[in-house]
Motif scaffolding. Sequence first.
Motif, PDB file in Angstrom:
ATOM      1  N   ILE A  82      10.875   4.227   0.792  1.00 35.08           N
ATOM      2  CA  ILE A  82      11.444   5.320   0.132  1.00 35.08           C
ATOM      3  C   ILE A  82      12.178   6.042   1.294  1.00 35.08           C
ATOM      4  O   ILE A  82      13.232   6.592   1.141  1.00 35.08           O
ATOM      5  CB  ILE A  82      10.494   5.874  -0.679  1.00 35.08           C
ATOM      6  CG1 ILE A  82       9.944   5.190  -1.876  1.00 35.08           C
ATOM      7  CG2 ILE A  82      10.969   7.370  -1.332  1.00 35.08           C
ATOM      8  CD1 ILE A  82       8.692   5.865  -2.576  1.00 35.08           C
ATOM      9  N   GLN A  83      11.430   6.326   2.452  1.00 36.34           N
ATOM     10  CA  GLN A  83      12.252   7.289   3.507  1.00 36.34           C
ATOM     11  C   GLN A  83      13.326   6.563   3.992  1.00 36.34           C
ATOM     12  O   GLN A  83      14.489   7.116   4.587  1.00 36.34           O
ATOM     13  CB  GLN A  83      10.999   7.397   4.645  1.00 36.34           C
ATOM     14  CG  GLN A  83      10.129   8.430   3.968  1.00 36.34           C
ATOM     15  CD  GLN A  83       8.998   8.782   5.117  1.00 36.34           C
ATOM     16  OE1 GLN A  83       9.103   8.168   6.156  1.00 36.34           O
ATOM     17  NE2 GLN A  83       7.873   9.537   4.823  1.00 36.34           N
ATOM     18  N   HIS A  84      13.292   4.994   4.061  1.00 34.79           N
ATOM     19  CA  HIS A  84      14.346   4.439   4.474  1.00 34.79           C
ATOM     20  C   HIS A  84      15.696   4.502   3.609  1.00 34.79           C
ATOM     21  O   HIS A  84      16.580   4.608   4.120  1.00 34.79           O
ATOM     22  CB  HIS A  84      13.997   2.928   4.663  1.00 34.79           C
ATOM     23  CG  HIS A  84      15.104   1.973   5.344  1.00 34.79           C
ATOM     24  ND1 HIS A  84      15.383   2.234   6.724  1.00 34.79           N
ATOM     25  CD2 HIS A  84      15.748   1.165   4.692  1.00 34.79           C
ATOM     26  CE1 HIS A  84      16.350   1.216   6.694  1.00 34.79           C
ATOM     27  NE2 HIS A  84      16.691   0.829   5.691  1.00 34.79           N
ATOM     28  N   ILE A 137      20.934   6.653   2.160  1.00 33.53           N
ATOM     29  CA  ILE A 137      21.698   7.422   1.182  1.00 33.53           C
ATOM     30  C   ILE A 137      22.263   8.802   1.912  1.00 33.53           C
ATOM     31  O   ILE A 137      23.602   9.133   1.693  1.00 33.53           O
ATOM     32  CB  ILE A 137      20.918   7.853  -0.231  1.00 33.53           C
ATOM     33  CG1 ILE A 137      20.541   6.476  -0.818  1.00 33.53           C
ATOM     34  CG2 ILE A 137      21.664   8.599  -0.874  1.00 33.53           C
ATOM     35  CD1 ILE A 137      19.594   6.890  -1.850  1.00 33.53           C
ATOM     36  N   GLN A 138      21.248   9.429   2.683  1.00 36.72           N
ATOM     37  CA  GLN A 138      21.838  10.582   3.094  1.00 36.72           C
ATOM     38  C   GLN A 138      22.948  10.245   4.384  1.00 36.72           C
ATOM     39  O   GLN A 138      23.772  11.216   4.484  1.00 36.72           O
ATOM     40  CB  GLN A 138      20.782  11.258   4.058  1.00 36.72           C
ATOM     41  CG  GLN A 138      19.637  12.104   3.145  1.00 36.72           C
ATOM     42  CD  GLN A 138      18.573  12.488   3.781  1.00 36.72           C
ATOM     43  OE1 GLN A 138      17.954  12.345   4.902  1.00 36.72           O
ATOM     44  NE2 GLN A 138      17.694  13.382   3.041  1.00 36.72           N
ATOM     45  N   ASP A 155       1.032  -1.213   0.016  1.00 39.15           N
ATOM     46  CA  ASP A 155       0.009   0.011   0.019  1.00 39.15           C
ATOM     47  C   ASP A 155       0.949   1.069  -0.149  1.00 39.15           C
ATOM     48  O   ASP A 155       2.121   1.081   0.106  1.00 39.15           O
ATOM     49  CB  ASP A 155      -0.903  -0.084   1.104  1.00 39.15           C
ATOM     50  CG  ASP A 155      -0.349   0.010   2.546  1.00 39.15           C
ATOM     51  OD1 ASP A 155       1.065   0.264   2.563  1.00 39.15           O
ATOM     52  OD2 ASP A 155      -0.684  -0.542   3.398  1.00 39.15           O
ATOM     53  N   ASP A 156       0.481   2.241  -0.070  1.00 35.58           N
ATOM     54  CA  ASP A 156       1.037   3.529  -0.016  1.00 35.58           C
ATOM     55  C   ASP A 156       1.961   3.941   1.143  1.00 35.58           C
ATOM     56  O   ASP A 156       3.120   4.567   0.994  1.00 35.58           O
ATOM     57  CB  ASP A 156       0.022   4.945  -0.279  1.00 35.58           C
ATOM     58  CG  ASP A 156      -0.731   4.947  -1.732  1.00 35.58           C
ATOM     59  OD1 ASP A 156      -0.112   4.003  -2.736  1.00 35.58           O
ATOM     60  OD2 ASP A 156      -1.534   5.308  -1.976  1.00 35.58           O
ATOM     61  N   ASP A 157       1.371   3.528   2.109  1.00 35.72           N
ATOM     62  CA  ASP A 157       2.231   3.892   3.531  1.00 35.72           C
ATOM     63  C   ASP A 157       3.579   2.920   3.421  1.00 35.72           C
ATOM     64  O   ASP A 157       4.506   3.543   3.817  1.00 35.72           O
ATOM     65  CB  ASP A 157       1.436   3.466   4.928  1.00 35.72           C
ATOM     66  CG  ASP A 157       0.303   4.435   4.836  1.00 35.72           C
ATOM     67  OD1 ASP A 157       0.438   5.572   4.373  1.00 35.72           O
ATOM     68  OD2 ASP A 157      -0.605   4.054   5.400  1.00 35.72           O
ATOM     69  N   GLU A 158       3.450   1.830   3.198  1.00 40.76           N
ATOM     70  CA  GLU A 158       4.648   0.974   3.136  1.00 40.76           C
ATOM     71  C   GLU A 158       5.514   1.376   2.191  1.00 40.76           C
ATOM     72  O   GLU A 158       6.719   1.443   2.235  1.00 40.76           O
ATOM     73  CB  GLU A 158       4.315  -0.414   2.716  1.00 40.76           C
ATOM     74  CG  GLU A 158       3.476  -0.945   3.874  1.00 40.76           C
ATOM     75  CD  GLU A 158       3.001  -2.542   3.633  1.00 40.76           C
ATOM     76  OE1 GLU A 158       3.218  -2.997   2.453  1.00 40.76           O
ATOM     77  OE2 GLU A 158       2.893  -3.236   4.642  1.00 40.76           O
TER      78      GLU A 158
END
Length: 259
Positions: free
Chosen positions: A26-28, A33-34, A18-21
């Motif tokens: 993506i945030q992870h 990367i950051q 779903d969109d939350d996962e």
Amino acid sequence: SISGSCVTTIPAAKMPLDDDEVSKQIQHMVAFIQQEAREKSNEISVKAEEEFNIEKGRLVQTQKLKIMAQYERKEKQIDIQKKIAYSNALNESRLKVLSAREDYMGQLHEAAHERLKKVTQDAGKYGTLLQALILSSLYQLLEEKVQVRVRKADEGAARKAMDAAAAAYRSELKREVEVSLASDNLPESSLGGVQCLALNGRLVSDNTLEARLDQNITRMQPQIRRKMFGETTVRATEREERERANGGAAAGSVDLLKF
């Protein structure tokens, strides 16, 4: 019943995210990367700081060496300039001392010159001096015929002195000599004394008072300087050695200072 048949198992299909996962993944990934970017950035910064400090230290040391070299050169230049200034001052002082000494010797010469003018005023002393000068010239020339040149005013005294000198010469050397007055005279500006000639003027013994004064001043200059200005221990030793080697004044010399 079914026998000998192959049964194929079909995996169950995954359930779509779903969109939350999706957003969480993506945030992870972005956070990962950051984090890697920050670590790499820190690594680059640390390395750059180290290289900067190394280069800064090298440049500082190079400049220190340059400054020290410049300072040493300036120090040497100042030292050389001081030595040159000291040497110039010392030379200038020596030249002044030498100039003062030469001036004094010149004054002494002039004083002796004036004193000799008075010698001719005493007929007795001057006659004795003429005899000694003529005899000295006879010893120098050692010729059978000698002519004596004097001032016009001294011809009378010279004739007496010539006879006495010739007699002393014959008695001392057991040799004959003929002494006569020359046809010409010394200039009236002369202080006096004689010039003796032989072999038609090819041999000349100059015993004028001027010539004898110059000879005596030159001969006695070391003694005069020593008495007036002193001398170092080294020069005193050298003088004593010369005096022992020379064994005194030459025979037949005439000391004008006693007249």
